[in-house]
Design a protein around this motif. Structure first.
Motif, short mmCIF file in Angstrom:
data_model
loop_
_atom_site.label_atom_id
_atom_site.label_comp_id
_atom_site.label_asym_id
_atom_site.label_seq_id
_atom_site.Cartn_x
_atom_site.Cartn_y
_atom_site.Cartn_z
N GLY A 191 32.65 22.49 54.06
CA GLY A 191 32.24 23.87 54.32
C GLY A 191 32.32 24.79 53.13
O GLY A 191 32.23 26.02 53.29
N GLN A 192 32.48 24.22 51.93
CA GLN A 192 32.57 25.03 50.73
C GLN A 192 31.49 24.63 49.74
O GLN A 192 31.08 23.46 49.69
CB GLN A 192 33.94 24.89 50.07
CG GLN A 192 35.10 25.40 50.93
CD GLN A 192 36.41 25.36 50.17
OE1 GLN A 192 36.54 24.72 49.13
NE2 GLN A 192 37.41 26.07 50.70
N VAL A 193 31.03 25.62 48.97
CA VAL A 193 30.09 25.38 47.88
C VAL A 193 30.77 25.81 46.60
O VAL A 193 31.05 26.99 46.39
CB VAL A 193 28.77 26.16 48.07
CG1 VAL A 193 27.85 25.96 46.87
CG2 VAL A 193 28.07 25.72 49.36
N ASP A 194 31.08 24.83 45.74
CA ASP A 194 31.84 25.09 44.52
C ASP A 194 33.11 25.87 44.80
O ASP A 194 33.46 26.82 44.09
CB ASP A 194 30.98 25.81 43.48
CG ASP A 194 30.32 24.83 42.51
OD1 ASP A 194 30.56 23.62 42.63
OD2 ASP A 194 29.56 25.29 41.64
N GLY A 195 33.80 25.50 45.89
CA GLY A 195 35.08 26.11 46.22
C GLY A 195 34.99 27.39 47.01
O GLY A 195 36.02 27.98 47.37
N VAL A 196 33.76 27.90 47.31
CA VAL A 196 33.60 29.12 48.08
C VAL A 196 33.29 28.76 49.53
O VAL A 196 32.35 28.00 49.80
CB VAL A 196 32.47 30.00 47.50
CG1 VAL A 196 32.28 31.25 48.36
CG2 VAL A 196 32.80 30.39 46.06
N ASP A 197 34.07 29.29 50.47
CA ASP A 197 33.89 28.98 51.89
C ASP A 197 32.63 29.64 52.42
O ASP A 197 32.50 30.87 52.43
CB ASP A 197 35.11 29.47 52.67
CG ASP A 197 35.07 29.02 54.14
OD1 ASP A 197 34.13 28.30 54.50
OD2 ASP A 197 35.98 29.40 54.90
N VAL A 198 31.68 28.83 52.87
CA VAL A 198 30.44 29.34 53.46
C VAL A 198 30.30 28.88 54.91
O VAL A 198 29.24 29.02 55.51
CB VAL A 198 29.21 28.88 52.64
CG1 VAL A 198 29.26 29.46 51.23
CG2 VAL A 198 29.12 27.36 52.60
#
Length: 202
Positions: free
Chosen positions: A14-21
């Protein structure tokens, strides 16, 4: 799981490059585009947004009008609030405003105006070749006084002079819920670049 790397970007848990999206979606957006109207040859006789001012979903709205004018010289643009059946909320529509000439010395310390069953936007009479831009922040009816309050900023160029307007618009008090908004010209049509209505949840 190791996730998946696409073009150097890691998608994992659920993360894109460590960012929760993982929680992104239409239900988390605070600013929604509700409707938009583009220009058309000959202009629009009316622009009506029906049953979109729902205060159970949004606590305020924003109407953005870009590049608009009336097609008949000397006419002005009118704005009215509508009920759930697209009937105009009747009564006295009041506006208070001030203006400044950006490239000159003309200005107003403050003025008011009113009309029955509609607002008419200052600066739209005169040369019908002039174009205007406006942002209106619409605050839905309150539960005590049952009126809509709108603040606005408005720019236009008239006869080579550029003006900035700011002020407030007050719709008539009514027990009938305000559900829509209508724009039309006192004569002729509305020639626009684009009109957009947004809803804000917070």
């Amino acid at each position: 799981a190791n996730g998946e790397t696409i073009d150097g970007v890691l998608i994992k848990d659920g993360q894109v490059d460590g960012v929760d999206v993982s929680t992104l979606g239409s239900d988390t957006n605070d600013f929604d585009l509700l409707a938009t109207t583009d220009g058309t040859s000959g202009g629009h006789s009316t622009i009506t947004y029906s049953n979109l001012l729902d205060k159970t979903v949004y606590n305020s709205f924003q109407l953005v009008i870009h590049g608009f004018r009336v097609t008949s010289g000397g006419a002005h643009i009118r704005v009215a609030m509508l009920d759930s059946s697209d009937n105009v909320i009747t009564g006295t529509y009041t506006m208070g405003y001030r203006y400044t000439q950006v490239n000159g010395s003309n200005h107003s310390a403050g003025s008011t105006r009113s009309a029955s069953d509609y607002w008419y936007l200052f600066g739209n009479t005169g040369n019908n070749g002039d174009t205007h831009n406006c942002i209106m922040n619409i605050f839905p009816e309150d539960d005590i006084y049952h009126n809509n309050q709108i603040d606005f900023i408005f720019t236009n160029t008239s006869g080579g002079n550029t003006y900035h307007y700011s002020g407030m618009m007050l719709a008539p008090a009514s027990a009938t819920a305000f559900k829509g908004i209508k724009l039309y010209a006192s004569a002729g049509n509305l020639d626009i670049t684009q009109v957009s209505l947004y809803g804000r949840k917070h």
